[in-house]
Design a protein around this motif. Structure first.
Motif, PDB file in Angstrom:
ATOM      1  N   GLU A 183       1.657  65.206 -98.739  1.00  0.00           N
ATOM      2  CA  GLU A 183       1.151  65.130 -97.377  1.00  0.00           C
ATOM      3  C   GLU A 183       0.820  63.691 -97.001  1.00  0.00           C
ATOM      4  O   GLU A 183       0.457  62.877 -97.842  1.00  0.00           O
ATOM      5  CB  GLU A 183      -0.103  65.998 -97.237  1.00  0.00           C
ATOM      6  CG  GLU A 183       0.183  67.490 -97.247  1.00  0.00           C
ATOM      7  CD  GLU A 183      -1.048  68.305 -96.880  1.00  0.00           C
ATOM      8  OE1 GLU A 183      -0.996  69.009 -95.876  1.00  0.00           O
ATOM      9  OE2 GLU A 183      -2.041  68.213 -97.599  1.00  0.00           O
ATOM     10  N   THR A 184       0.927  63.399 -95.712  1.00  0.00           N
ATOM     11  CA  THR A 184       0.609  62.065 -95.226  1.00  0.00           C
ATOM     12  C   THR A 184      -0.886  61.939 -94.993  1.00  0.00           C
ATOM     13  O   THR A 184      -1.635  62.906 -95.016  1.00  0.00           O
ATOM     14  CB  THR A 184       1.341  61.786 -93.904  1.00  0.00           C
ATOM     15  OG1 THR A 184       0.848  62.697 -92.908  1.00  0.00           O
ATOM     16  CG2 THR A 184       2.843  61.952 -94.079  1.00  0.00           C
ATOM     17  N   PHE A 185      -1.291  60.695 -94.762  1.00  0.00           N
ATOM     18  CA  PHE A 185      -2.693  60.410 -94.480  1.00  0.00           C
ATOM     19  C   PHE A 185      -3.179  61.209 -93.278  1.00  0.00           C
ATOM     20  O   PHE A 185      -4.249  61.816 -93.301  1.00  0.00           O
ATOM     21  CB  PHE A 185      -2.827  58.909 -94.225  1.00  0.00           C
ATOM     22  CG  PHE A 185      -4.175  58.477 -93.722  1.00  0.00           C
ATOM     23  CD1 PHE A 185      -5.244  58.397 -94.592  1.00  0.00           C
ATOM     24  CD2 PHE A 185      -4.368  58.152 -92.393  1.00  0.00           C
ATOM     25  CE1 PHE A 185      -6.488  57.983 -94.141  1.00  0.00           C
ATOM     26  CE2 PHE A 185      -5.605  57.744 -91.937  1.00  0.00           C
ATOM     27  CZ  PHE A 185      -6.667  57.654 -92.808  1.00  0.00           C
ATOM     28  N   GLU A 186      -2.395  61.219 -92.213  1.00  0.00           N
ATOM     29  CA  GLU A 186      -2.796  61.917 -91.007  1.00  0.00           C
ATOM     30  C   GLU A 186      -2.897  63.430 -91.237  1.00  0.00           C
ATOM     31  O   GLU A 186      -3.759  64.097 -90.680  1.00  0.00           O
ATOM     32  CB  GLU A 186      -1.808  61.622 -89.866  1.00  0.00           C
ATOM     33  CG  GLU A 186      -1.892  60.185 -89.367  1.00  0.00           C
ATOM     34  CD  GLU A 186      -3.226  59.883 -88.710  1.00  0.00           C
ATOM     35  OE1 GLU A 186      -3.778  60.785 -88.060  1.00  0.00           O
ATOM     36  OE2 GLU A 186      -3.720  58.758 -88.849  1.00  0.00           O
ATOM     37  N   LEU A 189      -6.217  56.083-100.201  1.00  0.00           N
ATOM     38  CA  LEU A 189      -5.626  55.838-101.518  1.00  0.00           C
ATOM     39  C   LEU A 189      -4.259  56.489-101.650  1.00  0.00           C
ATOM     40  O   LEU A 189      -3.353  55.949-102.289  1.00  0.00           O
ATOM     41  CB  LEU A 189      -6.562  56.342-102.609  1.00  0.00           C
ATOM     42  CG  LEU A 189      -6.290  55.896-104.043  1.00  0.00           C
ATOM     43  CD1 LEU A 189      -6.315  54.375-104.151  1.00  0.00           C
ATOM     44  CD2 LEU A 189      -7.303  56.505-104.997  1.00  0.00           C
ATOM     45  N   LEU A 190      -4.087  57.655-101.000  1.00  0.00           N
ATOM     46  CA  LEU A 190      -2.803  58.355-101.054  1.00  0.00           C
ATOM     47  C   LEU A 190      -1.681  57.531-100.441  1.00  0.00           C
ATOM     48  O   LEU A 190      -0.520  57.640-100.834  1.00  0.00           O
ATOM     49  CB  LEU A 190      -2.901  59.700-100.328  1.00  0.00           C
ATOM     50  CG  LEU A 190      -3.624  60.827-101.064  1.00  0.00           C
ATOM     51  CD1 LEU A 190      -3.784  62.041-100.158  1.00  0.00           C
ATOM     52  CD2 LEU A 190      -2.894  61.210-102.335  1.00  0.00           C
ATOM     53  N   LEU A 191      -2.043  56.679 -99.469  1.00  0.00           N
ATOM     54  CA  LEU A 191      -1.026  55.835 -98.831  1.00  0.00           C
ATOM     55  C   LEU A 191      -0.434  54.816 -99.802  1.00  0.00           C
ATOM     56  O   LEU A 191       0.685  54.344 -99.604  1.00  0.00           O
ATOM     57  CB  LEU A 191      -1.646  55.084 -97.649  1.00  0.00           C
ATOM     58  CG  LEU A 191      -1.822  55.848 -96.343  1.00  0.00           C
ATOM     59  CD1 LEU A 191      -2.550  54.983 -95.340  1.00  0.00           C
ATOM     60  CD2 LEU A 191      -0.498  56.291 -95.771  1.00  0.00           C
ATOM     61  N   PRO A 209      -3.343  50.739-107.038  1.00  0.00           N
ATOM     62  CA  PRO A 209      -3.725  51.240-105.717  1.00  0.00           C
ATOM     63  C   PRO A 209      -5.210  51.122-105.390  1.00  0.00           C
ATOM     64  O   PRO A 209      -5.576  50.756-104.271  1.00  0.00           O
ATOM     65  CB  PRO A 209      -3.274  52.698-105.765  1.00  0.00           C
ATOM     66  CG  PRO A 209      -2.135  52.705-106.722  1.00  0.00           C
ATOM     67  CD  PRO A 209      -2.490  51.690-107.762  1.00  0.00           C
ATOM     68  N   LEU A 210      -6.080  51.414-106.349  1.00  0.00           N
ATOM     69  CA  LEU A 210      -7.517  51.366-106.087  1.00  0.00           C
ATOM     70  C   LEU A 210      -7.976  49.942-105.787  1.00  0.00           C
ATOM     71  O   LEU A 210      -8.814  49.722-104.900  1.00  0.00           O
ATOM     72  CB  LEU A 210      -8.290  51.930-107.280  1.00  0.00           C
ATOM     73  CG  LEU A 210      -9.807  52.079-107.093  1.00  0.00           C
ATOM     74  CD1 LEU A 210     -10.107  53.018-105.939  1.00  0.00           C
ATOM     75  CD2 LEU A 210     -10.463  52.582-108.369  1.00  0.00           C
ATOM     76  N   VAL A 211      -7.430  48.959-106.512  1.00  0.00           N
ATOM     77  CA  VAL A 211      -7.774  47.558-106.269  1.00  0.00           C
ATOM     78  C   VAL A 211      -7.307  47.138-104.878  1.00  0.00           C
ATOM     79  O   VAL A 211      -8.039  46.501-104.113  1.00  0.00           O
ATOM     80  CB  VAL A 211      -7.134  46.653-107.341  1.00  0.00           C
ATOM     81  CG1 VAL A 211      -7.375  45.175-107.023  1.00  0.00           C
ATOM     82  CG2 VAL A 211      -7.675  46.995-108.718  1.00  0.00           C
TER      83      VAL A 211
END
Length: 530
Positions: free
Chosen positions: A126-129, A168-170, A401-403
């Protein structure tokens, strides 16, 4: 006798000389040993001093870490506040979708909500939106019967947890490998179609009128006009091999599309359900006239394609404040310099400098929501927005990604008073750290400093520090700049050397503005793709 005495004396002198040379050598070795021991002791002493100094800095950082993180947490509540405002703005349209029976559940019916959540759990990628929209919809069901104060508290709690997760998923590159492609099949993860689809067909002439005994008779086809299959399925009765040569086609390229290289042509394979590049020859593109000519073995839907990552990796980037609640993000690629203005909830293509190429003036100066803005630029060929597959096609160092996410969030918080810029050392520090330039910038848009004084910072997500090296240094080093400390956040690191006026200015921007800046940085991924 005289000769023997001379020989005897010469031997004695030679022995004496050798003895003196040996004594000199031993003395030099002793001096070198003593010097080496002194240097080693000095080195160990310096290392011990540096170690003790580092331990003191670590202890100091640890002592204020909780306080700094708590302050940052309060500042970052602007992201959930912005999400709440967007949610309230969309509630009416969501409700209208519901009463129009568009598939959304009834918030007052628990069974429908449970079914909705169950189906949601089965959905992947799924996307961010999507995540935010569904989270808000479930939340609106969950707080329906609660008091207003409880609703707001629960709403902010859920959003405070949901927004960072969605951001973060992005950045997470989930796919490990791509499927194998057939010969001539277009990889839609690597290439993008631009300018729409051209539908090319040959139609058979309909039955003609016949005059018979004073009547005009014409056969009416039930299915209307029929397509002519070219070449025909059976050509056994035809003796000449070149009866059905390739068809020459001329196409006009859409004016709102940019091709940085000669476009490729692909045809639609109806049987395989994908785009292919076979059966196409003699492709010539005249960029000035925006005309492309080609030859096709058979007619059908065709499209023009370009490498989706042609502008990646970026050569440099810069984020600079323009005015209150407005910044300018400049991304420089091999082919173009793209300038994007960002304000509260909106983005605008300010300019595109492509050297001798004609810019897309029709897109410039139009404010759009971030999602629509991204789609519009991608459809025009200005793709600077990596996907979860892009790391397969772009030679770059993808950051953790987290950084990356933490850096973008804190840069957005500071973007109203500080300029940030690309550093060549970002590629040298590995995937667990990011390096960039920062400079205080309190001037208005028309007074913008062209060559600011930059400070080089390194950030690992949990620690920020100023570097001893400069941008034009010969070799990379993570050494700490003299007379500086390190902090748990970028915000407090910059606060160490910033003016009070600049730090006060960072507390004034609108939450939607900060959210929009962060969202654009997350989508462009300047640290991983430059």
């Amino acid at each position: 006798m005289t000769g023997n005495k001379k020989k005897k004396f010469s031997k004695i002198e030679r022995l004496k000389q050798l003895q003196e040379e040996e004594e000199k050598r031993l003395k030099e070795e002793e001096e070198a040993r003593v010097k080496s021991e002194k240097e080693e002791l000095a080195r160990l002493e310096i290392e011990q001093i540096e170690k003790e100094k580092w331990q003191q800095l670590e202890a100091k950082d640890l002592g204020r870490k909780n306080e700094e993180l708590e302050e940052l947490y309060l500042l970052e509540k602007c992201f959930s506040e912005a999400e709440k405002m967007k949610r309230e703005h969309r509630l009416y349209s969501q409700w209208m979708h519901y009463i129009q029976c568009d598939g959304c559940p009834d918030p007052s019916v628990a069974q429908e909500i449970n079914t909705f959540i169950s189906l949601w759990k089965e959905e992947k990628n799924e996307t961010f939106e999507d995540v935010i929209a569904k989270s808000k919809l479930v939340l609106y069901s969950s707080v329906e019967e609660e008091p207003e104060s409880t609703k707001q508290g629960l709403e902010m709690k859920i959003l405070n947890e949901t927004v960072p997760t969605a951001q973060l998923l992005l950045l997470e590159n989930a796919p490990e490998r791509l499927r194998a492609f057939e010969d001539d099949e277009v990889d839609i993860c690597q290439f993008s179609t631009l300018g729409g689809v051209y539908h090319l067909d040959i139609l058979e002439l309909p039955p003609q009128c016949k005059q018979m005994k004073g009547w005009m008779i014409m056969e009416i086809l039930k299915d209307g006009l029929q397509k002519f299959v070219y070449p025909p399925a059976t050509t056994e009765d035809l003796e000449t091999e070149n009866v059905f040569p390739p068809i020459e086609v001329m196409l006009e390229v859409h004016e709102n599309v940019i091709f940085f290289e000669n476009p490729m042509v692909a045809r639609w394979d109806a049987e395989g359900k994908h785009w292919k590049t076979d059966g196409i020859s003699n492709v010539v593109y005249k960029s000035e006239e925006r005309i492309i000519t080609l030859s096709l073995d058979t007619l059908g839907p065709v499209t023009l394609i370009q490498d989706a990552h042609i502008n990646m990796p970026y050569q440099s980037w810069e984020l600079r404040p323009l005015d209150e609640n407005k910044v300018l993000l400049t991304v420089t690629t091999v082919f173009a310099e793209i300038q994007i203005q960002i304000k509260e909830g909106l983005c605008m293509l300010a300019s595109v400098n492509m050297g001798d190429k004609k810019p897309l003036s029709i897109l410039e100066g139009k404010w759009m929501t971030p999602i629509y803005f991204i789609i519009t630029l991608q459809e025009a060929g200005l793709n600077i927005f990596p996907t979860e597959y892009s790391h397969f096609y772009v030679a770059t160092t993808c950051k953790v990604p987290l950084v990356e996410m933490k850096a973008y969030r804190q840069m957005a918080l500071l973007s109203s008073a500080f300029a940030f810029g690309w550093s060549k050392w970002n590629m040298q520090c590995g995937s667990e750290k990011v390096i960039f330039k920062v400079s205080e910038c309190l001037t208005k848009e028309q007074e913008c400093i062209q060559d600011p004084t930059w400070t080089l910072l390194m950030f690992s997500g949990n620690r920020a520090q100023r570097l001893k090296i400069e941008e034009d240094s010969e070799a990379f080093s993570e050494a700490l700049k003299e007379e500086t400390e390190f902090h748990s956040t970028l915000y407090h690191m910059i606060k160490d050397f910033a003016s009070q006026e600049a730090m006060e200015k960072t507390k004034g921007p609108d939450s939607q503005f900060i959210d929009s800046v962060c969202h654009m940085l997350l989508c462009i991924r300047i640290f991983s793709y430059s």
